[in-house]
Design an enzyme around this catalytic site. Structure first.
Site, PDB file in Angstrom:
ATOM      1  N   TYR A 147       0.839  -1.207   0.000  1.00 57.81           N
ATOM      2  CA  TYR A 147       0.000   0.000   0.000  1.00 57.81           C
ATOM      3  C   TYR A 147       0.871   1.253   0.000  1.00 57.81           C
ATOM      4  O   TYR A 147       0.570   2.230  -0.676  1.00 57.81           O
ATOM      5  CB  TYR A 147      -0.931   0.010   1.226  1.00 57.81           C
ATOM      6  CG  TYR A 147      -1.941   1.132   1.126  1.00 57.81           C
ATOM      7  CD1 TYR A 147      -3.150   0.943   0.456  1.00 57.81           C
ATOM      8  CD2 TYR A 147      -1.662   2.399   1.642  1.00 57.81           C
ATOM      9  CE1 TYR A 147      -4.054   1.979   0.311  1.00 57.81           C
ATOM     10  CE2 TYR A 147      -2.560   3.434   1.498  1.00 57.81           C
ATOM     11  CZ  TYR A 147      -3.757   3.230   0.837  1.00 57.81           C
ATOM     12  OH  TYR A 147      -4.659   4.257   0.686  1.00 57.81           O
ATOM     13  N   PHE A 206      -7.507  21.809 -24.401  1.00 58.04           N
ATOM     14  CA  PHE A 206      -7.766  20.379 -24.497  1.00 58.04           C
ATOM     15  C   PHE A 206      -8.971  20.083 -23.611  1.00 58.04           C
ATOM     16  O   PHE A 206      -9.134  20.695 -22.550  1.00 58.04           O
ATOM     17  CB  PHE A 206      -6.551  19.504 -24.120  1.00 58.04           C
ATOM     18  CG  PHE A 206      -6.881  18.071 -24.370  1.00 58.04           C
ATOM     19  CD1 PHE A 206      -6.999  17.596 -25.667  1.00 58.04           C
ATOM     20  CD2 PHE A 206      -7.191  17.209 -23.332  1.00 58.04           C
ATOM     21  CE1 PHE A 206      -7.401  16.286 -25.920  1.00 58.04           C
ATOM     22  CE2 PHE A 206      -7.596  15.902 -23.574  1.00 58.04           C
ATOM     23  CZ  PHE A 206      -7.699  15.439 -24.879  1.00 58.04           C
ATOM     24  N   THR A 207      -9.795  19.142 -24.049  1.00 57.93           N
ATOM     25  CA  THR A 207     -11.105  18.912 -23.422  1.00 57.93           C
ATOM     26  C   THR A 207     -11.034  18.741 -21.898  1.00 57.93           C
ATOM     27  O   THR A 207     -11.634  19.512 -21.146  1.00 57.93           O
ATOM     28  CB  THR A 207     -11.759  17.672 -24.053  1.00 57.93           C
ATOM     29  OG1 THR A 207     -10.826  16.583 -23.994  1.00 57.93           O
ATOM     30  CG2 THR A 207     -12.128  17.923 -25.511  1.00 57.93           C
ATOM     31  N   ASP A 217       1.972  20.340 -20.316  1.00 56.47           N
ATOM     32  CA  ASP A 217       1.265  19.076 -20.547  1.00 56.47           C
ATOM     33  C   ASP A 217       2.216  18.201 -21.353  1.00 56.47           C
ATOM     34  O   ASP A 217       2.351  18.345 -22.569  1.00 56.47           O
ATOM     35  CB  ASP A 217      -0.048  19.320 -21.296  1.00 56.47           C
ATOM     36  CG  ASP A 217      -0.818  18.022 -21.500  1.00 56.47           C
ATOM     37  OD1 ASP A 217      -0.208  16.936 -21.390  1.00 56.47           O
ATOM     38  OD2 ASP A 217      -2.031  18.088 -21.782  1.00 56.47           O
ATOM     39  N   LYS A 269      -0.186   7.772 -23.365  1.00 54.68           N
ATOM     40  CA  LYS A 269       0.210   8.127 -24.741  1.00 54.68           C
ATOM     41  C   LYS A 269       1.694   7.798 -24.925  1.00 54.68           C
ATOM     42  O   LYS A 269       2.055   6.654 -25.122  1.00 54.68           O
ATOM     43  CB  LYS A 269      -0.073   9.615 -24.994  1.00 54.68           C
ATOM     44  CG  LYS A 269      -1.550   9.936 -25.249  1.00 54.68           C
ATOM     45  CD  LYS A 269      -2.368   9.948 -24.015  1.00 54.68           C
ATOM     46  CE  LYS A 269      -3.715  10.625 -24.184  1.00 54.68           C
ATOM     47  NZ  LYS A 269      -4.518  10.528 -22.953  1.00 54.68           N
ATOM     48  N   ARG A 315     -13.479  15.582 -33.632  1.00 52.80           N
ATOM     49  CA  ARG A 315     -12.763  16.653 -32.936  1.00 52.80           C
ATOM     50  C   ARG A 315     -13.223  17.966 -33.552  1.00 52.80           C
ATOM     51  O   ARG A 315     -12.506  18.657 -34.244  1.00 52.80           O
ATOM     52  CB  ARG A 315     -11.238  16.512 -33.080  1.00 52.80           C
ATOM     53  CG  ARG A 315     -10.646  15.288 -32.441  1.00 52.80           C
ATOM     54  CD  ARG A 315     -10.348  15.376 -30.951  1.00 52.80           C
ATOM     55  NE  ARG A 315     -11.437  15.232 -30.059  1.00 52.80           N
ATOM     56  CZ  ARG A 315     -11.317  14.981 -28.747  1.00 52.80           C
ATOM     57  NH1 ARG A 315     -10.145  14.822 -28.195  1.00 52.80           N
ATOM     58  NH2 ARG A 315     -12.366  14.903 -27.970  1.00 52.80           N
ATOM     59  N   PHE A 332     -18.827  14.944 -25.808  1.00 48.58           N
ATOM     60  CA  PHE A 332     -18.480  14.082 -26.946  1.00 48.58           C
ATOM     61  C   PHE A 332     -18.413  12.609 -26.572  1.00 48.58           C
ATOM     62  O   PHE A 332     -18.614  11.740 -27.409  1.00 48.58           O
ATOM     63  CB  PHE A 332     -17.141  14.524 -27.568  1.00 48.58           C
ATOM     64  CG  PHE A 332     -15.992  14.529 -26.597  1.00 48.58           C
ATOM     65  CD1 PHE A 332     -15.748  15.635 -25.797  1.00 48.58           C
ATOM     66  CD2 PHE A 332     -15.151  13.438 -26.474  1.00 48.58           C
ATOM     67  CE1 PHE A 332     -14.698  15.637 -24.889  1.00 48.58           C
ATOM     68  CE2 PHE A 332     -14.095  13.429 -25.574  1.00 48.58           C
ATOM     69  CZ  PHE A 332     -13.879  14.530 -24.778  1.00 48.58           C
TER      70      PHE A 332
HETATM   71  N1  PM9 Z   1      -6.282  12.484 -24.563  1.00 50.23           N
HETATM   72  C1  PM9 Z   1      -7.080  11.439 -26.524  1.00 50.23           C
HETATM   73  O1  PM9 Z   1      -7.725  10.540 -27.065  1.00 50.23           O
HETATM   74  C2  PM9 Z   1      -7.969  10.635 -24.313  1.00 50.23           C
HETATM   75  C3  PM9 Z   1      -9.188  11.215 -23.782  1.00 50.23           C
HETATM   76  S1  PM9 Z   1      -9.957  12.562 -24.563  1.00 50.23           S
HETATM   77  C4  PM9 Z   1     -10.781  11.900 -25.831  1.00 50.23           C
HETATM   78  O2  PM9 Z   1      -6.396  12.245 -27.167  1.00 50.23           O
HETATM   79  C5  PM9 Z   1      -3.745  15.681 -23.540  1.00 50.23           C
HETATM   80  C6  PM9 Z   1      -2.969  16.459 -24.534  1.00 50.23           C
HETATM   81  C7  PM9 Z   1      -4.467  14.575 -23.911  1.00 50.23           C
HETATM   82  C8  PM9 Z   1      -5.218  13.853 -22.941  1.00 50.23           C
HETATM   83  C9  PM9 Z   1      -6.041  12.763 -23.302  1.00 50.23           C
HETATM   84  C10 PM9 Z   1      -5.168  14.294 -21.595  1.00 50.23           C
HETATM   85  C11 PM9 Z   1      -5.921  13.593 -20.525  1.00 50.23           C
HETATM   86  C12 PM9 Z   1      -4.436  15.411 -21.289  1.00 50.23           C
HETATM   87  N2  PM9 Z   1      -3.752  16.072 -22.250  1.00 50.23           N
HETATM   88  O3  PM9 Z   1      -6.991  10.682 -20.855  1.00 50.23           O
HETATM   89  O4  PM9 Z   1      -6.904  11.536 -18.543  1.00 50.23           O
HETATM   90  O5  PM9 Z   1      -4.457  14.195 -25.195  1.00 50.23           O
HETATM   91  O6  PM9 Z   1      -5.056  10.144 -19.369  1.00 50.23           O
HETATM   92  O7  PM9 Z   1      -5.308  12.399 -20.218  1.00 50.23           O
HETATM   93  C13 PM9 Z   1      -7.077  11.556 -25.078  1.00 50.23           C
HETATM   94  P1  PM9 Z   1      -6.118  11.113 -19.724  1.00 50.23           P
END
Ligand code: PM9
Length: 461
Positions: free
Chosen positions: A76, A128-129, A219, A262, A386, A453
């Site tokens: 843990y 970014f979303t 980021d 990613k 997008r 979305f």
């Molecule tokens: N990006 C993508 O598919 C997954 C979810 S949104 C459809 O591109 C950036 C630049 C991203 C991103 C996620 C996140 C969030 C932050 N910054 O999905 O929470 O492209 O791990 O990261 C997606 P998490």
């Protein structure tokens, strides 16, 4: 006799484990896309042939990473794997303090709550979303300060992710530096088409921000891919390693949010990293509320191990060349066929320009959502909208945002698909392009409150 004009590169791996793909008929897909409300996020994976929805958490791990999974220390507190990850983050990204999170948005939540006071502004190089939503939930107001070229799908700028320094300075002069919580810098810029930011620009943004005592939050989700573009396009960096470039990029920031799903070649994981001890203290305290103890942040020990090993693999030039090269291959074939895509070709995806596919549609008839559905109908390939759906609504006026870019993203998971899958994709996109004339749009029949979305539903007009 034929002569060879070029020497090709190939993927720096061979395949050891495979997963079968299921093909469906057009009749089956007519039913499944309707059941999914014409939203590719609502399709079942089993009904998808080639899955280009996202490169997030969809990567193939190496045998070295899988072996590391067996070395998960599932304590843990104080897991061995946490300390390994901390070492690798320090070595490759340069930050002294690490707070693991379950994925990128976990880190975004923490940093937004820590640094934003209600009413403050948060400039950034395009929204970014999830990032913008967390900023808004913390009471902040996002301001786009990216260069104008980023909003133009055909502007050929080598660093379309750059910040327009004048826009940033104008904001400082207009609202005052104390009203700016921090600036977020994305690299590469996802919503602009996976476009990189230059080192020169990163440095200049940091100088301007520091002069005004404004923090820079980086980021770093696809920063290694960005580093590859810097090496290729910025003369002073052509002889530097990706690792050296990445370290310098991160040195122009105070903290970083990271979605390891990613660049880092894992299926889950993220982190928040920083040099400032006070921010670390607060993040380390807050993470226990939202994610888990500060030495696991919602991850299993094995997940942290896979990410630590992923950092090293992802930073290899050969890996990035093959990864970005695959995207480039698809892009160049589509350009040759006259299909409109965002130029230059970005790092993680090809972005189809839905406005050019369907000039007959108003933006409120959701051209990109329509195009993603048409592509799925043609071949079972899954892509992502997008455009206006992803952009959401203005929190203050309640109206839709009307982004200039109305795109469909074909996103390539790392080390997953072959060149033959790429060819099948190109042929399907071309078929949809040729049949573009009589396509009608969609209307939204269900709209969730946050990040619509993901779950919105549509009907054919
Ligand atoms: N990006 C993508 O598919 C997954 C979810 S949104 C459809 O591109 C950036 C630049 C991203 C991103 C996620 C996140 C969030 C932050 N910054 O999905 O929470 O492209 O791990 O990261 C997606 P998490």
């Amino acid at each position: 006799m034929e002569t060879i004009k070029r020497r090709s590169w190939a993927e720096p791996f061979k395949i050891k484990s495979v997963e079968p793909l299921r093909m469906t008929t057009r009749e089956e897909r007519e039913l499944t896309i309707k059941e999914a409300g014409f939203n590719t996020f609502l399709l079942k994976s089993r009904d998808v042939y080639i899955d280009l929805l996202t490169d997030s958490g969809t990567n193939a791990m190496s045998d070295f990473q899988w072996a590391g999974m067996m070395l998960g220390d599932e304590a843990y507190a104080g897991s061995e794997n946490y300390y390994h990850l901390e070492d690798k983050v320090k070595e490759f990204y340069g930050y002294t303090h690490l707070v693991p999170t379950h994925q990128g948005r976990g880190a975004e939540n923490l940093i937004s709550q820590i640094l934003i006071k209600p009413g403050q502004y948060v400039p950034g190089n395009m929204y970014f979303t999830t990032t913008r939503l967390h900023q808004e939930l913390a009471g902040g107001k996002f301001v786009d300060v990216i260069i104008d070229e980023a909003h133009d799908p055909i502007a050929e700028h080598p660093f379309k992710g750059n910040v327009d320094l004048q826009k940033f300075e104008n904001l400082i002069n207009k609202v005052g530096a104390e009203k700016i919580a921090y600036i977020t810098i994305g690299a590469t810029v996802n919503m602009a088409g996976g476009q990189p930011i230059s080192m020169e620009n990163l440095r200049a943004v940091y100088q301007l921000a520091s002069k005004n005592k404004i923090k820079v939050v980086f980021d770093a989700t696809r920063a290694m891919e960005n580093a590859f573009f810097i090496k290729k396009r910025e003369k002073a960096y052509e002889n530097k390693t990706i690792k050296e470039i990445l370290l310098e990029m991160c040195s122009y920031s105070d903290a970083a949010t990271m979605s390891g799903k990613k660049d880092l070649l894992v299926n889950i994981g993220g982190f928040l990293a920083m040099n400032d001890y006070e921010i670390f203290e607060e993040a380390r305290n807050m993470v226990v509320v939202y994610e888990g103890l500060h030495t696991y942040g919602g991850l299993a020990g094995r997940d942290m191990e896979a990410m630590a090993r992923g950092i090293e693999e992802a930073c290899q030039f050969n890996h990035l060349q093959a990864r970005i090269g695959q995207v480039e291959y698809v892009g160049n074939r589509l350009i040759e066929l006259g299909v409109p895509i965002v130029r230059p070709i970005g790092g993680h995806a090809i972005f189809l320009d839905a406005k050019q596919f369907y000039p007959q549609l108003e933006q409120l008839n959701f051209p990109a959502q329509t195009l993603a559905a048409e592509l799925y109908l043609d071949s079972g390939i899954r892509a992502m909208e997008r455009g206006i759906v992803s952009a959401g609504r203005n929190k203050e006026t309640g109206d839709h945002y009307y982004p200039k870019l109305e795109l469909v993203r074909l996103t390539f998971p790392r080390r997953v698909y072959t060149q033959a899958h790429c060819d099948v994709t190109v042929e399907s996109v071309f078929e949809v392009w040729q049949n573009r004339k009589n396509v009608k749009g969609l209307k939204m029949i269900y709209e969730p409150k946050y990040l619509r979305f993901f779950q919105a539903r549509f009907e054919k007009l």
